[in-house]
Structure formats: structure tokens, C-alpha cells
Write an enzyme that holds these catalytic residues in place. Structure first.
Site, PDB file in Angstrom:
ATOM      1  N   GLU A   1      -1.917  -7.075   8.153  1.00 22.97           N
ATOM      2  CA  GLU A   1      -0.573  -6.898   8.708  1.00 22.97           C
ATOM      3  C   GLU A   1      -0.439  -7.591  10.066  1.00 22.97           C
ATOM      4  O   GLU A   1      -1.438  -7.894  10.735  1.00 22.97           O
ATOM      5  CB  GLU A   1      -0.271  -5.398   8.833  1.00 22.97           C
ATOM      6  CG  GLU A   1       1.114  -5.033   9.330  1.00 22.97           C
ATOM      7  CD  GLU A   1       2.237  -5.566   8.436  1.00 22.97           C
ATOM      8  OE1 GLU A   1       2.508  -6.779   8.519  1.00 22.97           O
ATOM      9  OE2 GLU A   1       2.842  -4.767   7.690  1.00 22.97           O
TER      10      GLU A   1
ATOM     11  N   HIS B   1       0.811  -1.212   0.000  1.00 23.57           N
ATOM     12  CA  HIS B   1       0.000   0.000   0.000  1.00 23.57           C
ATOM     13  C   HIS B   1       0.851   1.271   0.000  1.00 23.57           C
ATOM     14  O   HIS B   1       2.064   1.229   0.265  1.00 23.57           O
ATOM     15  CB  HIS B   1      -0.925   0.001   1.222  1.00 23.57           C
ATOM     16  CG  HIS B   1      -0.170  -0.067   2.526  1.00 23.57           C
ATOM     17  ND1 HIS B   1       0.488   1.003   3.076  1.00 23.57           N
ATOM     18  CD2 HIS B   1       0.054  -1.110   3.366  1.00 23.57           C
ATOM     19  CE1 HIS B   1       1.061   0.656   4.197  1.00 23.57           C
ATOM     20  NE2 HIS B   1       0.822  -0.634   4.409  1.00 23.57           N
TER      21      HIS B   1
END
Length: 219
Positions: free
Chosen positions: A87, A15
Site C-alpha cells: 500500500e 484484503h
């Protein structure tokens, strides 16, 4: 003679950079990202394959990055949320930098660094545990989307764990893999193996490629 099955291609994109103080470990905090690098986003829109399945995580920085690439003219189908690609959780240390972690929790900090790939942060998960869940999700999605192209907008730790799964790396070796924001990592699963072998194998085509490189995708 049966034609060999088309490889299942994985295109991993980390990202865009998180907005906030440098050096903080955000983990599973849902924070915004900086989408101002339009040149890089446009390069990704040109390079990523057109006929892919798109995956994101539950965190907005992956969804917003996918939407920003689509805004550059890329046809992006409705992304599928893959929860196991989120994550690594840093528990109560999320949102802190390393110095703040040590100041607030010196005993837990010292214990963590005895084996930082296998010891979880307080209330979080270890990198080794993240590797296990990511590998399981990759295997599941590779079976589901066999022979297709998959674009996964994900996180640095997740992509590092994905590389480890493809290369059979131990957690300590996997931590040496650098994954920059908006970089591309590519590998493919070959179902029928290589060199007359049996069983599937992974081919790694590139790790941490800058978004402006010719990534060999597109059409």
C-alpha cells in the site's frame, strides 16, 4: 499459422477489512484484518481460478486474507510476496484520520491538499509514485507469468493504481476508482493485441465486483 498466445489474466482481491477505528489511514502499518465474513470468503474460494499463481504483499492483512480463502477449501499455492504491491506509504500520518492529520500538522496538511495525488504526505510517498511502482511490478510479473492466471491479494490504493495502469489513467482520474474490501477486479493482457493490432493491450473485465457475484472464475 501460429496460435495466439493465451492472455495473462489478473484477478485482484482487496484484503479483508482492517480491525480498528473507522476512518484511519493505515498505509504501510502492519495491522490485522477482520476475517469473520465467511460467506464472502467462501464465495471468493469458489470464484477465483484454480490454476493461478498467487501474490501477496509484505503486510499481514493480505497474507491472512489469502490463508482465509484457502481455509474455505481453495487450493492456494504458496503465495509469492511482491514488495512493490504494498500500500501507499502515508509516512508519519499513518494510523491517523484526516482530522488528526490536520490538527497535528496543519501546514503540511494544507500543502498536501494543493495536489493530493502528486504531493507525498510527510515522510511518505505520493499516489503518483505508487502508480509508477505498481505499474512496473505489473509489467515485470506479466512477463514472468505470461499466459497464466495471477491472483493478487492486495490493497485499495494498489488496485486503484493497477486499474490506472490498465486504462492509462492520470492520477486524478484514478482516484475516482472505488475498491471495496474483498472485492474483485479483473483484467487481462493480450500479447498480440486486438483487431490485428501490434503490441500488447489490456482488457478490463470488471472493477470492484462484490465477492458474492458470479465472477466467472473457478475451473
Amino acid at each position: 499459422m501460429t496460435a495466439p498466445m493465451r492472455p495473462t489474466e489478473w484477478w485482484w482481491v482487496r484484503h479483508a477489512p482492517v480491525i480498528g477505528p473507522a476512518g484511519c489511514i493505515h498505509g504501510q502499518h502492519d495491522v490485522a484484518c477482520d476475517l469473520s465474513d465467511r460467506d464472502c470468503l467462501a464465495a471468493l474460494a469458489r470464484a477465483l481460478p484454480d490454476d493461478a499463481v498467487w501474490l501477496v504483499t509484505s503486510l499481514r492483512r493480505t497474507r491472512d486474507t489469502a490463508a482465509a480463502i484457502a481455509a474455505m477449501g481453495k487450493h492456494v499455492p504458496e503465495p509469492i510476496v511482491e514488495p512493490d504491491f504494498v500500500e501507499q506509504s502515508f509516512g508519519r500520518w499513518q494510523g491517523l484520520n484526516w482530522e488528526e492529520m490536520q490538527e497535528r500538522d496543519p501546514a503540511a496538511y494544507d500543502a498536501f491538499w494543493q495536489d493530493p495525488t502528486r504531493n507525498p504526505p510527510p515522510g511518505g510517498e505520493s499516489f503518483a509514485a505508487q502508480m509508477t511502482r505498481v505499474a512496473g511490478a505489473i509489467n515485470r510479473r506479466t512477463t514472468e507469468f505470461a499466459g497464466r492466471r495471477v491472483v493478487s491479494i492486495s490493497h485499495g490504493g494498489t488496485i486503484r493504481a493497477a486499474v490506472a495502469a490498465a486504462l492509462a489513467l492520470a492520477p486524478e482520474a484514478a482516484m475516482a476508482v472505488v475498491i471495496d474490501t474483498l472485492s474483485v477486479t479483473r483484467f487481462s493482457f493480450v500479447e498480440d493485441g486486438l483487431l490485428r493490432g501490434r503490441g500488447g493491450v489490456w482488457l478490463v473485465q470488471g472493477v470492484n465486483a462484490p465477492c458474492r457475484w458470479d465472477l466467472g472464475g473457478g475451473k
